[in-house]
Design an enzyme around this catalytic site. Structure first.
Site, PDB file in Angstrom:
ATOM      1  N   GLN A   1      10.942  14.582  37.797  1.00  0.00           N
ATOM      2  CA  GLN A   1      10.944  15.147  36.456  1.00  0.00           C
ATOM      3  C   GLN A   1      11.791  14.333  35.483  1.00  0.00           C
ATOM      4  OE1 GLN A   1      12.474  19.050  37.325  1.00  0.00           O
ATOM      5  NE2 GLN A   1      10.597  19.733  38.325  1.00  0.00           N
TER       6      GLN A   1
ATOM      7  N   HIS B   1      15.280  18.803  37.703  1.00  0.00           N
ATOM      8  CA  HIS B   1      16.157  19.653  36.885  1.00  0.00           C
ATOM      9  C   HIS B   1      17.169  18.863  36.064  1.00  0.00           C
ATOM     10  CE1 HIS B   1      15.373  23.482  39.534  1.00  0.00           C
ATOM     11  NE2 HIS B   1      14.267  22.835  39.200  1.00  0.00           N
TER      12      HIS B   1
ATOM     13  N   GLU C   1      13.622  32.824  32.046  1.00  0.00           N
ATOM     14  CA  GLU C   1      14.403  33.634  31.118  1.00  0.00           C
ATOM     15  C   GLU C   1      14.380  33.082  29.701  1.00  0.00           C
ATOM     16  OE1 GLU C   1      17.871  34.909  34.363  1.00  0.00           O
ATOM     17  OE2 GLU C   1      18.412  33.846  32.529  1.00  0.00           O
TER      18      GLU C   1
ATOM     19  N   TYR D   1      25.485  32.875  32.324  1.00  0.00           N
ATOM     20  CA  TYR D   1      24.098  33.338  32.359  1.00  0.00           C
ATOM     21  C   TYR D   1      23.561  33.515  33.772  1.00  0.00           C
ATOM     22  CZ  TYR D   1      24.227  33.249  27.391  1.00  0.00           C
ATOM     23  OH  TYR D   1      24.572  33.549  26.083  1.00  0.00           O
TER      24      TYR D   1
ATOM     25  N   TYR E   1      11.759  29.564  47.158  1.00  0.00           N
ATOM     26  CA  TYR E   1      10.448  29.017  47.447  1.00  0.00           C
ATOM     27  C   TYR E   1      10.145  29.172  48.939  1.00  0.00           C
ATOM     28  CZ  TYR E   1      10.721  26.882  42.806  1.00  0.00           C
ATOM     29  OH  TYR E   1      10.828  26.680  41.461  1.00  0.00           O
TER      30      TYR E   1
END
Length: 378
Positions: free
Chosen positions: A92, A156, A250, A260, A271
């Site tokens: 990513q 991420h 979220e 958070y 997963y």
């Protein structure tokens, strides 16, 4: 014609690869019906990630493999812009977000985030540079921020950039997947949103300034992977969304110093095995989400709509979805956020970025065919 397919329910045709073509897509509104047309302005980009508008109406677009290009409103795509630093284009990672300086008209400065390769692996970094949009080059490139850890792995990274009304820059940072517990540690940049000045220094009113064991640039913590962020048009506060694992995507109002929850308080599940992650979905010291999706839609890109082109949409929050290949419209009523409708499901594109253009229309980046899309009123 090769590559054409019917858009179900409306009898229009998608002819992929052609510029400035129109998908005759009728989208039903939850209030009064208001059709919109999806116009493919440009295509053929390679994994486009971020879009921002230059003052003359052209768009600066990042491609994750490490290129920036300028796209005209008519769909002309420039050659790659020279001067972009090397990126870690794996998984990513790669070249990610890009925004203009609040004083771009005079300083011609842009800010961009990317996966920066290091000896040990890679890390999310932010650079500033001067853009010459005619010569297609960057100069005076300077790294102003980088995560303090650079592990291996390709997941991420975050990473959205948003300037606050005070001129300080918010940077969203992922937990790098295999290091999720570090999202709760205040000596780590993983799983955080940081707030810095445009030169990379720390604003003195950040919530953890002067706190022993905490990095002073941290604004909030306990995040997983924030890939959408925008300022609320009325309050000026930062809102952001983040990916959850198998549930628990979220939307949060990001307040200074707040936790958070990730990975301790979450709606997500592991997963493969499907077991719940953490202690539960609520805790007194954890800020609850304003909205959550289970199952996950894989959100990316985010914009509050403040224009008047589309009846009934003013004030709505728009979020792209990668997994479900749609554009979600959300509304805030009585302090509660709800999903009002799902758009573009028939188009079937992975929406990566959502921006309001200077024309008052919504512009999207989609990864499926590497296109810039514009929503036109029907």
């Amino acid at each position: 014609m090769a590559g054409e397919r019917c858009v179900s329910g409306v009898g229009g045709w998608l002819r992929s690869g052609l510029l400035s073509m129109v998908l005759l897509l009728v989208v039903g509104m939850t209030q009064a019906a208001s059709p919109v047309r999806v116009t493919v302005v440009a295509s053929g980009l390679e994994t486009p990630w971020s879009l921002t508008f230059l003052p003359d109406g052209r768009m600066l677009v990042t491609e994750r493999p490490g290129r920036m290009r300028i796209v005209s409103p008519q769909g002309t795509v420039s050659a790659p812009i020279a001067g972009v630093p090397d990126v870690h284009s794996r998984g990513q990672g790669g070249l990610l977000d890009v925004v203009l300086s609040p004083a771009f008209a005079t300083d011609r400065t842009i800010f961009f985030s990317f996966a920066q390769p290091t000896r040990d692996g890679a890390r999310t970094a932010v650079a500033r540079a001067v853009l010459d949009s005619d010569a297609l080059k960057l100069s005076e490139v300077k790294i102003i921020f980088a995560q303090n850890e650079s592990p291996s792995g390709g997941h991420h990274w975050g990473s959205r950039l948003v300037f606050g009304r005070d001129g300080n820059l918010f940077v969203t940072l992922g937990d790098r997947y295999s290091f999720r517990d570090r999202a709760q540690d205040l000596d780590s940049h993983m799983g955080k949103i940081v707030r810095i000045r445009p030169d990379g220094s720390v604003p003195p009113d950040n919530p953890f300034v002067g706190k022993a064991g905490a990095l002073p640039e941290i604004w909030s913590y306990g995040h997983r992977n924030v890939q959408g962020a925008a300022l609320h048009p009325l309050t000026g506060t930062l809102w952001a969304h983040e990916h959850g694992p198998q549930g628990g995507d979220e939307i949060n109002e990001i307040l200074p110093g707040r936790n958070y929850g990730w990975p301790v308080i979450t709606y997500g599940r592991e997963y493969v095995i499907g077991t719940r992650i953490g202690e539960g979905t609520e805790r007194a010291d954890v800020e609850p989400p304003r909205h959550q999706w289970t199952p996950s839609i894989a959100p990316s890109g985010m914009s509050f709509y403040t224009g008047n082109v589309y009846p009934g949409w003013q004030g709505s929050l728009f979020v792209g979805a990668l997994k479900f290949r749609l554009l979600a419209r959300l509304s805030e009523e009585g302090g509660k956020v709800r999903e009002a409708e799902r758009l573009l499901e028939d188009v079937g594109r992975r929406i990566r970025d959502v921006r309001q253009g200077p024309d008052g229309k919504l512009w999207l980046l989609e990864e499926t065919e590497g296109s810039v899309l514009r929503l036109d009123p029907g």
